[in-house]
Design a protein around this motif. Sequence first.
Motif, PDB file in Angstrom:
ATOM      1  N   CYS A  38      28.644  66.356 -26.669  1.00  0.00           N
ATOM      2  CA  CYS A  38      28.710  67.176 -25.453  1.00  0.00           C
ATOM      3  C   CYS A  38      27.530  68.129 -25.311  1.00  0.00           C
ATOM      4  N   LYS A  39      26.417  67.814 -25.892  1.00  0.00           N
ATOM      5  CA  LYS A  39      25.280  68.736 -25.941  1.00  0.00           C
ATOM      6  C   LYS A  39      24.841  69.232 -24.566  1.00  0.00           C
ATOM      7  N   GLY A  40      24.866  68.414 -23.551  1.00  0.00           N
ATOM      8  CA  GLY A  40      24.407  68.815 -22.232  1.00  0.00           C
ATOM      9  C   GLY A  40      25.459  69.497 -21.374  1.00  0.00           C
ATOM     10  N   VAL A  41      26.653  69.699 -21.904  1.00  0.00           N
ATOM     11  CA  VAL A  41      27.745  70.288 -21.127  1.00  0.00           C
ATOM     12  C   VAL A  41      27.594  71.805 -21.090  1.00  0.00           C
ATOM     13  N   GLU A  42      27.642  72.374 -19.898  1.00  0.00           N
ATOM     14  CA  GLU A  42      27.558  73.821 -19.695  1.00  0.00           C
ATOM     15  C   GLU A  42      28.892  74.463 -20.056  1.00  0.00           C
ATOM     16  N   PRO A  43      28.906  75.417 -20.996  1.00  0.00           N
ATOM     17  CA  PRO A  43      30.157  76.095 -21.357  1.00  0.00           C
ATOM     18  C   PRO A  43      30.768  76.844 -20.177  1.00  0.00           C
ATOM     19  N   GLY A  44      32.079  76.936 -20.181  1.00  0.00           N
ATOM     20  CA  GLY A  44      32.811  77.660 -19.142  1.00  0.00           C
ATOM     21  C   GLY A  44      33.659  76.731 -18.310  1.00  0.00           C
ATOM     22  N   GLY A  45      34.737  77.260 -17.814  1.00  0.00           N
ATOM     23  CA  GLY A  45      35.609  76.493 -16.944  1.00  0.00           C
ATOM     24  C   GLY A  45      36.329  75.346 -17.626  1.00  0.00           C
ATOM     25  N   GLY A  46      36.398  75.372 -18.949  1.00  0.00           N
ATOM     26  CA  GLY A  46      37.085  74.322 -19.684  1.00  0.00           C
ATOM     27  C   GLY A  46      36.284  73.042 -19.847  1.00  0.00           C
ATOM     28  N   ARG A  47      34.998  73.068 -19.472  1.00  0.00           N
ATOM     29  CA  ARG A  47      34.181  71.852 -19.524  1.00  0.00           C
ATOM     30  C   ARG A  47      33.958  71.342 -20.945  1.00  0.00           C
ATOM     31  N   VAL A  48      33.776  72.252 -21.900  1.00  0.00           N
ATOM     32  CA  VAL A  48      33.540  71.824 -23.283  1.00  0.00           C
ATOM     33  C   VAL A  48      34.804  71.198 -23.858  1.00  0.00           C
ATOM     34  N   VAL A  49      35.940  71.844 -23.644  1.00  0.00           N
ATOM     35  CA  VAL A  49      37.208  71.292 -24.136  1.00  0.00           C
ATOM     36  C   VAL A  49      37.466  69.933 -23.491  1.00  0.00           C
ATOM     37  N   LYS A  50      37.173  69.806 -22.210  1.00  0.00           N
ATOM     38  CA  LYS A  50      37.356  68.526 -21.500  1.00  0.00           C
ATOM     39  C   LYS A  50      36.478  67.450 -22.109  1.00  0.00           C
ATOM     40  N   CYS A  51      35.212  67.776 -22.360  1.00  0.00           N
ATOM     41  CA  CYS A  51      34.295  66.807 -22.947  1.00  0.00           C
ATOM     42  C   CYS A  51      34.765  66.394 -24.342  1.00  0.00           C
ATOM     43  N   LEU A  52      35.124  67.379 -25.149  1.00  0.00           N
ATOM     44  CA  LEU A  52      35.592  67.051 -26.493  1.00  0.00           C
ATOM     45  C   LEU A  52      36.893  66.249 -26.436  1.00  0.00           C
ATOM     46  N   SER A  53      37.758  66.562 -25.492  1.00  0.00           N
ATOM     47  CA  SER A  53      39.008  65.799 -25.319  1.00  0.00           C
ATOM     48  C   SER A  53      38.717  64.341 -24.974  1.00  0.00           C
ATOM     49  N   ASP A  54      37.664  64.119 -24.196  1.00  0.00           N
ATOM     50  CA  ASP A  54      37.282  62.756 -23.835  1.00  0.00           C
ATOM     51  C   ASP A  54      36.831  61.942 -25.051  1.00  0.00           C
ATOM     52  N   HIS A  55      36.423  62.640 -26.110  1.00  0.00           N
ATOM     53  CA  HIS A  55      35.957  61.983 -27.336  1.00  0.00           C
ATOM     54  C   HIS A  55      36.896  62.249 -28.506  1.00  0.00           C
ATOM     55  N   LEU A  56      38.139  62.592 -28.230  1.00  0.00           N
ATOM     56  CA  LEU A  56      39.081  63.052 -29.245  1.00  0.00           C
ATOM     57  C   LEU A  56      39.153  62.137 -30.463  1.00  0.00           C
ATOM     58  N   SER A  57      39.238  60.847 -30.257  1.00  0.00           N
ATOM     59  CA  SER A  57      39.387  59.924 -31.392  1.00  0.00           C
ATOM     60  C   SER A  57      38.127  59.837 -32.254  1.00  0.00           C
ATOM     61  N   GLU A  58      37.002  60.317 -31.734  1.00  0.00           N
ATOM     62  CA  GLU A  58      35.739  60.272 -32.466  1.00  0.00           C
ATOM     63  C   GLU A  58      35.422  61.581 -33.201  1.00  0.00           C
ATOM     64  N   LEU A  59      36.198  62.618 -32.948  1.00  0.00           N
ATOM     65  CA  LEU A  59      35.931  63.936 -33.515  1.00  0.00           C
ATOM     66  C   LEU A  59      36.404  64.038 -34.962  1.00  0.00           C
ATOM     67  N   THR A  60      35.839  65.026 -35.675  1.00  0.00           N
ATOM     68  CA  THR A  60      36.316  65.302 -37.022  1.00  0.00           C
ATOM     69  C   THR A  60      37.756  65.803 -36.932  1.00  0.00           C
ATOM     70  N   PRO A  61      38.537  65.628 -37.995  1.00  0.00           N
ATOM     71  CA  PRO A  61      39.929  66.104 -37.962  1.00  0.00           C
ATOM     72  C   PRO A  61      40.052  67.600 -37.644  1.00  0.00           C
ATOM     73  N   ALA A  62      39.157  68.426 -38.167  1.00  0.00           N
ATOM     74  CA  ALA A  62      39.232  69.870 -37.896  1.00  0.00           C
ATOM     75  C   ALA A  62      39.005  70.155 -36.418  1.00  0.00           C
ATOM     76  N   CYS A  63      38.057  69.478 -35.816  1.00  0.00           N
ATOM     77  CA  CYS A  63      37.780  69.685 -34.403  1.00  0.00           C
ATOM     78  C   CYS A  63      38.903  69.109 -33.539  1.00  0.00           C
ATOM     79  N   GLN A  64      39.466  67.991 -33.931  1.00  0.00           N
ATOM     80  CA  GLN A  64      40.606  67.432 -33.197  1.00  0.00           C
ATOM     81  C   GLN A  64      41.728  68.456 -33.105  1.00  0.00           C
ATOM     82  N   VAL A  66      41.478  71.741 -33.220  1.00  0.00           N
ATOM     83  CA  VAL A  66      41.070  72.810 -32.310  1.00  0.00           C
ATOM     84  C   VAL A  66      41.212  72.357 -30.855  1.00  0.00           C
ATOM     85  N   VAL A  67      40.763  71.156 -30.562  1.00  0.00           N
ATOM     86  CA  VAL A  67      40.825  70.647 -29.191  1.00  0.00           C
ATOM     87  C   VAL A  67      42.277  70.502 -28.742  1.00  0.00           C
TER      88      VAL A  67
END
Length: 73
Positions: A38-64, A66-67
């Motif tokens: 999600c490097k190009g995602v502008e923080p705010g408005g839930g955009r980072v959480v949304k981006c990370l949620s879109d990649h949930l199965s690919e995230l580390t367990p700790a980040c999963q 948090v998301v």
Amino acid sequence: MRIAFSVLFLATQLAANTALAQTAAEREACQADFEKFCKGVEPGGGRVVKCLSDHLSELTPACQKVVKANSPG
């Protein structure tokens, strides 16, 4: 009145410090995943959480964790 204001201010500061510590821990848990997916995602408005949620199965367990904790619903 002055004492009530002081107590309210102190309570607000304690709550803010707790929130900042939690945010720092969450940020640390997801920093590498954010940079990878999600490097190009502008923080705010839930955009980072949304981006990370879109990649949930690919995230580390700790980040999963948090998301999931920060996702609405």
